[in-house]
Design a protein around this motif. Structure first.
Motif, mmCIF file in Angstrom:
data_model
loop_
_atom_site.group_PDB
_atom_site.id
_atom_site.type_symbol
_atom_site.label_atom_id
_atom_site.label_comp_id
_atom_site.label_asym_id
_atom_site.label_seq_id
_atom_site.Cartn_x
_atom_site.Cartn_y
_atom_site.Cartn_z
ATOM 1 N N VAL A 182 13.885 -6.203 -7.424
ATOM 2 C CA VAL A 182 13.012 -6.548 -8.478
ATOM 3 C C VAL A 182 13.041 -5.234 -9.587
ATOM 4 O O VAL A 182 12.721 -4.173 -9.451
ATOM 5 N N THR A 183 13.596 -5.566 -10.798
ATOM 6 C CA THR A 183 13.716 -4.514 -11.776
ATOM 7 C C THR A 183 12.795 -4.923 -12.745
ATOM 8 O O THR A 183 12.581 -6.021 -13.328
ATOM 9 N N VAL A 184 11.642 -3.927 -12.808
ATOM 10 C CA VAL A 184 10.664 -4.080 -13.793
ATOM 11 C C VAL A 184 10.973 -4.051 -15.189
ATOM 12 O O VAL A 184 11.914 -3.457 -15.610
ATOM 13 N N ASP A 185 10.336 -5.092 -15.841
ATOM 14 C CA ASP A 185 10.867 -5.285 -17.547
ATOM 15 C C ASP A 185 9.420 -5.056 -18.334
ATOM 16 O O ASP A 185 8.406 -4.904 -17.502
ATOM 17 N N GLU A 186 9.521 -5.190 -19.161
ATOM 18 C CA GLU A 186 8.369 -5.114 -20.322
ATOM 19 C C GLU A 186 7.772 -6.131 -20.603
ATOM 20 O O GLU A 186 8.237 -7.277 -20.506
ATOM 21 N N GLU A 187 6.353 -6.115 -20.349
ATOM 22 C CA GLU A 187 5.609 -7.214 -20.400
ATOM 23 C C GLU A 187 5.767 -7.821 -21.936
ATOM 24 O O GLU A 187 5.835 -7.447 -22.920
ATOM 25 N N PRO A 188 5.996 -9.150 -21.920
ATOM 26 C CA PRO A 188 6.327 -9.884 -22.970
ATOM 27 C C PRO A 188 5.092 -9.982 -23.811
ATOM 28 O O PRO A 188 3.952 -10.118 -23.171
#
Length: 201
Positions: A182-188
């Motif tokens: 899982v590649t962590v993304d920015e919270e929308p």
């Protein structure tokens, strides 16, 4: 001025019922009342170690403060990006820490949960792009993250540190044992509620 004891240096928000927050607080018995929230939590040497944030009455008036290093990181992000970029993996989780949780989960997801599963963290729903890209599915049971066992949601959420971070999930899906990255993304941003329109007659 009050003095108190730091009784827990890492009390995760999820343990306090704040499931929408991903921060671990300093727990103190120094009183935090209305009006001094947002003020500094200072040690005996006069150093700021946290920002007073919340009091939980049900826990006997315990106070909780955001650690100073977390606040500093938020300020750094604000300077760099003009906002705080919160890490996000996009899953709804449920720890299988009780017989009841395990029974209800098996009843809901059936054969997706193997008979030999006794603990782990259930993926109740996949709600965001990072988890979807990694191939996580509702009904998966996360047994470890980055090689460390996962028994509670805290075991997973505390390892979510920064945007762009890669996390290795050990997952049981029925009788399959999988490893997913899982590649962590920015919270929308949260959706803006739409105002209801009234027609005038």
């Amino acid at each position: 001025v009050t003095s108190g004891i730091i009784s827990n240096r890492s009390r995760h928000a999820s343990e306090l019922g704040m499931t929408d927050r991903r921060v671990s607080y300093l727990q103190t018995d120094a009183p935090i009342s209305f009006g001094n929230s947002g003020g500094p939590l200072v040690n005996m040497r006069g150093q700021v170690i946290g920002i007073n944030t919340v009091v939980v009455v049900s826990l006997g008036q315990l106070g909780f403060a955001i650690p100073a290093d977390v606040a500093k990181d938020a300020m750094r992000q604000q300077d760099l990006h003009g906002k705080v970029r919160r890490p996000y993996i996009g899953v709804v989780l449920l720890p299988l820490t009780t017989e009841r949780a395990l029974f209800d989960s098996k009843r809901t997801f059936g054969s997706k949960i193997a008979d030999d599963i006794r603990n782990g963290v259930l993926v109740v729903d996949v709600v965001g792009a990072p988890a979807k890209r990694a191939g996580l599915m509702a009904g998966d049971v996360v047994t470890a993250v980055d090689g460390k066992p996962a028994y509670t949601t805290r075991d997973i959420l505390e390892r979510v540190q920064s945007v762009g971070q890669e996390m290795r999930f050990d997952v049981r899906r029925g009788t399959q044992a999988l490893q997913l990255t899982v590649t962590v993304d920015e919270e929308p941003p949260a959706p803006v509620p739409q105002r209801s329109r009234r027609r005038r007659g």
